[in-house]
Design an enzyme around this catalytic site. Structure first.
Site, PDB file in Angstrom:
ATOM      1  N   GLY A 171      21.672  39.778  60.753  1.00 46.01           N
ATOM      2  CA  GLY A 171      20.409  39.499  60.114  1.00 46.01           C
ATOM      3  C   GLY A 171      20.668  40.013  58.634  1.00 46.01           C
ATOM      4  O   GLY A 171      19.542  39.948  57.874  1.00 46.01           O
ATOM      5  N   ARG A 183      54.421   9.385  44.084  1.00 43.56           N
ATOM      6  CA  ARG A 183      53.784   8.461  44.789  1.00 43.56           C
ATOM      7  C   ARG A 183      53.485   7.154  43.785  1.00 43.56           C
ATOM      8  O   ARG A 183      53.127   7.248  42.590  1.00 43.56           O
ATOM      9  CB  ARG A 183      52.118   8.827  45.124  1.00 43.56           C
ATOM     10  CG  ARG A 183      51.433   7.980  45.574  1.00 43.56           C
ATOM     11  CD  ARG A 183      51.354   7.590  47.186  1.00 43.56           C
ATOM     12  NE  ARG A 183      50.466   6.641  47.594  1.00 43.56           N
ATOM     13  CZ  ARG A 183      50.542   6.507  48.984  1.00 43.56           C
ATOM     14  NH1 ARG A 183      51.575   6.547  49.555  1.00 43.56           N
ATOM     15  NH2 ARG A 183      49.542   5.573  49.364  1.00 43.56           N
ATOM     16  N   SER A 235      24.147  39.817  52.198  1.00 43.58           N
ATOM     17  CA  SER A 235      24.264  40.233  50.772  1.00 43.58           C
ATOM     18  C   SER A 235      23.356  41.652  50.677  1.00 43.58           C
ATOM     19  O   SER A 235      23.789  42.488  49.910  1.00 43.58           O
ATOM     20  CB  SER A 235      23.404  39.277  49.902  1.00 43.58           C
ATOM     21  OG  SER A 235      23.919  38.047  50.146  1.00 43.58           O
ATOM     22  N   GLY A 253      32.850  38.609  49.960  1.00 40.38           N
ATOM     23  CA  GLY A 253      32.952  39.684  49.257  1.00 40.38           C
ATOM     24  C   GLY A 253      32.013  39.638  48.444  1.00 40.38           C
ATOM     25  O   GLY A 253      32.197  40.314  47.226  1.00 40.38           O
ATOM     26  N   GLU A 285      38.010  44.617  46.134  1.00 43.23           N
ATOM     27  CA  GLU A 285      37.863  43.588  46.860  1.00 43.23           C
ATOM     28  C   GLU A 285      37.580  42.325  46.112  1.00 43.23           C
ATOM     29  O   GLU A 285      38.072  41.146  46.380  1.00 43.23           O
ATOM     30  CB  GLU A 285      36.691  43.922  47.916  1.00 43.23           C
ATOM     31  CG  GLU A 285      36.526  42.655  48.918  1.00 43.23           C
ATOM     32  CD  GLU A 285      35.557  42.879  49.952  1.00 43.23           C
ATOM     33  OE1 GLU A 285      35.032  44.056  50.055  1.00 43.23           O
ATOM     34  OE2 GLU A 285      34.988  41.857  50.816  1.00 43.23           O
TER      35      GLU A 285
HETATM   36  C1  LIG Z   1      35.379  33.662  56.830  1.00 38.33           C
HETATM   37  C2  LIG Z   1      34.614  34.711  56.350  1.00 38.33           C
HETATM   38  C3  LIG Z   1      35.106  36.179  56.388  1.00 38.33           C
HETATM   39  C4  LIG Z   1      34.384  37.188  56.193  1.00 38.33           C
HETATM   40  N1  LIG Z   1      34.812  38.359  56.434  1.00 38.33           N
HETATM   41  C5  LIG Z   1      34.039  39.623  56.494  1.00 38.33           C
HETATM   42  C6  LIG Z   1      34.484  40.912  56.931  1.00 38.33           C
HETATM   43  O1  LIG Z   1      35.599  40.994  57.288  1.00 38.33           O
HETATM   44  N2  LIG Z   1      33.595  42.056  56.861  1.00 38.33           N
HETATM   45  C7  LIG Z   1      32.420  41.729  56.655  1.00 38.33           C
HETATM   46  O2  LIG Z   1      31.686  42.845  56.746  1.00 38.33           O
HETATM   47  N3  LIG Z   1      31.687  40.611  56.177  1.00 38.33           N
HETATM   48  C8  LIG Z   1      32.656  39.378  56.138  1.00 38.33           C
HETATM   49  N4  LIG Z   1      32.002  38.309  55.773  1.00 38.33           N
HETATM   50  C9  LIG Z   1      30.723  38.081  55.566  1.00 38.33           C
HETATM   51  C10 LIG Z   1      30.295  37.842  53.940  1.00 38.33           C
HETATM   52  O3  LIG Z   1      30.454  38.744  53.345  1.00 38.33           O
HETATM   53  C11 LIG Z   1      28.977  37.396  53.935  1.00 38.33           C
HETATM   54  O4  LIG Z   1      28.702  36.048  54.555  1.00 38.33           O
HETATM   55  C12 LIG Z   1      28.261  37.233  52.508  1.00 38.33           C
HETATM   56  O5  LIG Z   1      28.408  38.709  51.958  1.00 38.33           O
HETATM   57  C13 LIG Z   1      26.990  36.626  52.410  1.00 38.33           C
HETATM   58  O6  LIG Z   1      26.104  37.024  53.374  1.00 38.33           O
HETATM   59  P1  LIG Z   1      25.230  36.302  54.248  1.00 38.33           P
HETATM   60  O7  LIG Z   1      26.138  35.248  54.868  1.00 38.33           O
HETATM   61  O8  LIG Z   1      24.388  36.890  55.201  1.00 38.33           O
HETATM   62  O9  LIG Z   1      24.317  35.301  53.251  1.00 38.33           O
HETATM   63  P2  LIG Z   1      22.691  35.994  52.668  1.00 38.33           P
HETATM   64  O10 LIG Z   1      22.945  37.366  52.237  1.00 38.33           O
HETATM   65  O11 LIG Z   1      21.789  35.362  53.816  1.00 38.33           O
HETATM   66  O12 LIG Z   1      22.690  34.878  51.816  1.00 38.33           O
HETATM   67  C14 LIG Z   1      22.254  33.402  51.832  1.00 38.33           C
HETATM   68  C15 LIG Z   1      22.094  32.681  50.297  1.00 38.33           C
HETATM   69  O13 LIG Z   1      21.270  33.281  49.516  1.00 38.33           O
HETATM   70  C16 LIG Z   1      21.873  33.895  48.410  1.00 38.33           C
HETATM   71  N5  LIG Z   1      21.061  35.304  47.930  1.00 38.33           N
HETATM   72  C17 LIG Z   1      20.882  36.281  48.836  1.00 38.33           C
HETATM   73  N6  LIG Z   1      20.396  37.066  48.080  1.00 38.33           N
HETATM   74  C18 LIG Z   1      20.045  36.596  46.807  1.00 38.33           C
HETATM   75  C19 LIG Z   1      19.716  37.333  45.642  1.00 38.33           C
HETATM   76  N7  LIG Z   1      19.485  38.494  45.300  1.00 38.33           N
HETATM   77  N8  LIG Z   1      19.754  36.294  44.324  1.00 38.33           N
HETATM   78  C20 LIG Z   1      19.992  35.275  44.435  1.00 38.33           C
HETATM   79  N9  LIG Z   1      20.540  34.538  45.601  1.00 38.33           N
HETATM   80  C21 LIG Z   1      20.739  35.429  46.819  1.00 38.33           C
HETATM   81  C22 LIG Z   1      23.195  34.001  48.615  1.00 38.33           C
HETATM   82  O14 LIG Z   1      23.917  34.039  47.367  1.00 38.33           O
HETATM   83  C23 LIG Z   1      23.658  32.911  49.484  1.00 38.33           C
HETATM   84  O15 LIG Z   1      23.716  31.705  48.847  1.00 38.33           O
HETATM   85  C24 LIG Z   1      32.774  37.166  55.806  1.00 38.33           C
HETATM   86  C25 LIG Z   1      32.273  35.698  55.865  1.00 38.33           C
HETATM   87  C26 LIG Z   1      33.147  34.690  55.991  1.00 38.33           C
HETATM   88  C27 LIG Z   1      32.526  33.456  55.858  1.00 38.33           C
END
Ligand SMILES: Cc1cc2nc3c(=O)[nH]c(=O)nc-3n(C[C@H](O)[C@H](O)[C@H](O)COP(=O)(O)OP(=O)(O)OC[C@H]3O[C@@H](n4cnc5c(N)ncnc54)[C@H](O)[C@@H]3O)c2cc1C
Length: 384
Positions: free
Chosen positions: A134, A275, A137, A370, A249
């Site tokens: 859930g 190539r 970010s 990150g 990080e």
């Molecule tokens: C391969 C992989 C490895 C990972 N490894 C780890 C790990 O080891 N440990 C860990 O804890 N997490 C890990 N993550 C998670 C990663 O850090 C999160 O996916 C990332 O922080 C984004 O969170 P979310 O996916 O929930 O996206 P969301 O937070 O739901 O964001 C969705 C979109 O909305 C945008 N957005 C959100 N808030 C705002 C704002 N205020 N202003 C503008 N735009 C916004 C975002 O930029 C994004 O484009 C990993 C992810 C991947 C894909």
């Protein structure tokens, strides 16, 4: 070639020796295994111990805790060598540059003595669990709970996208330990996962790239962790601890981004020389030459930005905005350069057996994890 002539100003003789050591180790231990690791979605467990024996784990952790006694520059050398061979499987950055530094920076003396030597030898693999289904970010909305009960925390919740999710023996969990608003209610609790009741490893996630990494869902059901595993021993400090460590990080992600851009240009130049099309090599077409000249400029600019950040970080002068800026800019450049270099390979660029294809698939997530690049821009903008 212009990229070969440039030497990072912080690259001392000692670090050049490390570069050679890392190169030899990775060529021998990673290259022959890349396809197999991608299929099994993890590196071999023994590989972690081999890396520890070679002195490559926790290289920037003080020697008194089993580490290499180096600096962030040492971590950067190893990450850049991984990028050189398009190694996207071994999540050493998570283990050595991130998790070990949470323990070193905030752990009590007892916690550091207990965990860091095992991380340096590879007997313990580290992971960090911030992200939940859930929330990603918006870290302040973490819902995993850690309720104090006698000498334990009882932890309930679920995490997703956790790197080193299969191998991890030590898991730094971001959990809510009180109802205080926002970040003030968060703490970092270290779970020792071996035979831990209530600790479940969920799905290994199918990603579009980085197939050799064990990225998983994890969940906790009435999982009891000794209260002595609260990182630093004081509740409510979790958010502040995260904010302090996230710049490092972000910088290591930028290091990988810049080094990957350089590696992509090198691969593309070699291919373009070899190539043939229309009776000549690809490098003799003006478009190929201009694309590669532009990509070389982008890659070199990313490297010099990263170099200035490394110098500042080693001196303790890099702030969150500076690291965030490097993260978003270098990962954008990485994606642009890798995409343009892939084009030079034609159809072969789309084949996973070519490193440029793996670089392309792995690059995309660099703009997401990150802290997404949008969040990075927010952090920079707040500092303006
Ligand atoms: C391969 C992989 C490895 C990972 N490894 C780890 C790990 O080891 N440990 C860990 O804890 N997490 C890990 N993550 C998670 C990663 O850090 C999160 O996916 C990332 O922080 C984004 O969170 P979310 O996916 O929930 O996206 P969301 O937070 O739901 O964001 C969705 C979109 O909305 C945008 N957005 C959100 N808030 C705002 C704002 N205020 N202003 C503008 N735009 C916004 C975002 O930029 C994004 O484009 C990993 C992810 C991947 C894909």
């Amino acid at each position: 070639m212009i990229l070969d002539d440039y030497r990072s100003p912080w690259l001392t003789e000692d670090l050049l020796d490390l570069q050679q050591l890392a190169r030899t180790f990775l060529d021998k231990e990673v290259l022959p295994n890349q396809a197999r690791w991608a299929e099994q979605h993890m590196v071999d467990r023994d590989f972690w111990r081999a890396a520890g024996a070679a002195g490559l784990l926790c290289i920037s952790i003080p020697e008194e805790y089993g580490g290499g006694g180096g600096t962030f520059a040492h971590e950067a050398v190893i990450a850049a060598e991984q990028a050189r061979i398009a190694d996207d499987a071994w999540a050493n950055s998570v283990h050595s540059t991130i998790v070990a530094h949470y323990l070193a920076a905030f752990g009590t003396e007892e916690q550091k003595q207990r965990w860091l030597p095992g991380m340096a030898s590879g007997d313990l693999v580290g992971a960090i669990a911030m992200t939940e289904p859930g929330t990603g970010s918006d870290l302040q909305r973490v819902r995993t709970r850690g309720i104090r009960d006698g000498d334990d925390y009882v932890i309930n919740g679920s995490k997703t996208f956790i790197s080193n999710g299969t191998h991890c023996d030590l898991l730094v969990i971001v959990a809510r330990t009180s109802d205080e608003a926002g970040g003030r209610g968060l703490s970092l609790i270290v779970a020792e996962t071996a035979d831990l009741p209530g600790f479940q490893r969920g799905r290994v996630l199918e990603k579009i790239g980085m197939h050799g990494q064990d990225t998983r869902e994890l969940s906790f059901t009435d999982m009891r962790v000794p209260a002595a595993n609260l990182l630093g021993g004081v509740e409510g400090r979790g958010f502040q601890q995260l904010m302090e460590q996230l710049p490092q990080e972000r910088l290591i992600i930028a290091v990988t981004a810049a080094a990957t851009a350089v590696a992509a240009v090198r691969h593309a130049i070699a291919y373009a020389k070899e190539r043939q099309a229309f009776g000549q090599d690809l490098l003799s077409f003006q478009n190929t030459r201009f694309v590669l000249a532009e990509c070389a400029a982008d890659a070199l600019a990313a490297r010099t930005l990263v170099d200035s950040c490394i110098t500042r970080h080693v001196a303790g002068e890099l702030d969150a905005a500076g690291a965030s800026l490097a993260k978003f800019w270098c990962t954008d450049i990485q994606n642009k350069v890798v995409d343009r270099c892939l084009q030079i390979f034609g159809g072969y660029g789309y084949m996973m057996e070519y490193p440029i294809a793996r670089m392309y698939a792995a690059a995309r997530v660099q703009k997401i994890y990150g802290g997404t690049n949008e969040i990075m821009k927010e952090l920079v903008a707040r500092s303006l």
